[in-house]
Design an enzyme around this catalytic site. Structure first.
Site, PDB file in Angstrom:
ATOM      1  N   SER A  11      34.109  51.075  25.626  1.00  8.88           N
ATOM      2  CA  SER A  11      34.558  51.255  27.018  1.00  8.88           C
ATOM      3  C   SER A  11      35.558  50.191  27.466  1.00  8.88           C
ATOM      4  O   SER A  11      36.384  50.447  28.339  1.00  8.88           O
ATOM      5  CB  SER A  11      33.354  51.264  27.965  1.00  8.88           C
ATOM      6  N   ASP A 185      30.981  43.273  35.931  1.00  5.72           N
ATOM      7  CA  ASP A 185      29.576  43.678  36.038  1.00  5.72           C
ATOM      8  C   ASP A 185      28.742  42.999  34.964  1.00  5.72           C
ATOM      9  O   ASP A 185      27.749  43.540  34.500  1.00  5.72           O
ATOM     10  CB  ASP A 185      29.469  45.204  35.906  1.00  5.72           C
ATOM     11  N   HIS A 188      32.045  44.331  31.570  1.00  7.58           N
ATOM     12  CA  HIS A 188      33.433  44.815  31.593  1.00  7.58           C
ATOM     13  C   HIS A 188      34.340  43.801  32.293  1.00  7.58           C
ATOM     14  O   HIS A 188      33.872  42.978  33.086  1.00  7.58           O
ATOM     15  CB  HIS A 188      33.498  46.180  32.291  1.00  7.58           C
TER      16      HIS A 188
END
Lengths: 236, 236
Positions: A11, A185, A188
């Site tokens: 991600s 967070d 990320h």
């Protein structure tokens, strides 16, 4: 045809074209020289990535990318007994998977620059505040210590294979306030975190001979076009 | 292999992967479905763009892009007797050049969606405050009126050819405070201006059948991977 730089990862790669993202920054930096190709797969660990490698990189045998970044480990390092457990991959297998991916790329395209990137550090407080799914345990599903073990394994694979590696786990922790300034967070990247990674990637590419100074520019630059006879620049 | 969307244009395309840029936004939006290919050439008018079209689009005859945006006119519309005069292209020739580029793409790849984009509006005050080179005349080298003439010519080419067109010249001027909110220097786009254009491009692509709903996703999404038997998703 412009050379490609392929960003293969999880991600943190998939979202690298969001505002201030390291992928978008790369594409902007190389806007007249290189095509930056996004191959990020959110949630993936190396066990899954290994299975899609060939399809993800695609391309023809005779048209190798100039470089590929291989950026996995954040999900492999999920703790096996917490909410991200089904993404966990033991560190020994993680090293083998990384090695298998890099070997496969280098076997197919020997001249392609393969750059390994370690998982980033983890801000556990940030993870608890942004729990996975419906996790109400109050425990982070990833720890910085675990991410560090995987970072070291990634560096080992790079050293054994003679590949460049970006130790973003260590690099980020040298920056005061990294926990909140560089991580959105706990995992990320913020725009500042993206900037740190972008600069590391540009510098690593430069050391491997891929930079604005060495790569040809696609079509004449505006500054090279003659005011009196502009079409002269397009004769060839 | 993922389909390509090629962004062909001048500096407003070349800088579209900077922070908040419409190109980066597109790449992020289509992060698992499409490769967004940047072909922006700062300072170019249609006379020069026509000469590099084939090289810029590149690619194989049997691998057409899903879509190409053709976004020129801001430089063509430079006033002939001011500091950007050598970029000026008469509006009649501008229309012919645009038509020639679109016809060439459609002849080569009949199924490729070609989207024309008009030049953006001009904030003349912004141009005077950001003069071209060493221009000290106090006069803008572009006017909004001239940009509007080229925007109308662009729309005419699209209508005659049956191609979709984004009239960003009109669209932006419907937004209060467009002069400073949407334009950075009277010509290039702010993050807000980029957002307006990004949304128009996404909507136009959607009307042409290219959207997240219709395009296949590259590899299983994380949400599709079974917690108990993750590798099942990779059997095919």
């Amino acid at each position: 045809m412009r050379p490609n730089i392929v960003l293969f990862g999880d991600s943190i790669t998939e979202e690298s074209f969001s505002d201030g993202g390291w992928g978008a920054n790369l594409a902007h930096h190389f806007s007249r020289t290189v095509d930056v190709v996004l191959r990020g797969y959110s949630g993936y660990n190396t066990r899954w990535a290994l299975r899609i490698l060939d399809k993800a990189l695609g391309g023809a045998e005779d048209d190798p990318p100039a470089a590929v970044t291989v950026f996995f480990g954040a999900n492999d390092a999920s703790l096996p007994d917490r909410s991200g457990g089904f993404q966990h991959v033991p560190v020994l297998e993680y090293g083998h998977n990384l090695n298998a991916m890099c070997s496969s790329i280098k076997k197919r395209w020997p001249k392609t620059v393969v750059i390994l990137i370690t998982p980033p550090p983890i801000d556990e407080d940030g993870r608890v505040k942004n729990p996975y799914g419906e996790d109400t345990s109050g425990l982070p599903e990833r720890t910085n210590e675990s991410a560090g073990v995987y970072a070291k394994a990634c560096i080992s694979v790079a050293k054994e294979s003679g590949l460049p590696v970006i130790d973003i786990w260590s690099k980020m922790q040298q920056i005061p306030g990294w926990e909140k300034n560089l991580l959105r967070d706990g995992l990320h990247l913020t725009a500042s975190g993206n900037r740190v990674l972008f600069e590391e990637v540009v510098e690593t590419l430069r050391k491997e001979g891929l930079s604005l100074e060495t790569l040809p520019t696609d079509q004449p630059l505006f500054s090279e076009i003659d005011l009196v006879d502009p079409l002269d620049a397009f004769k060839n």
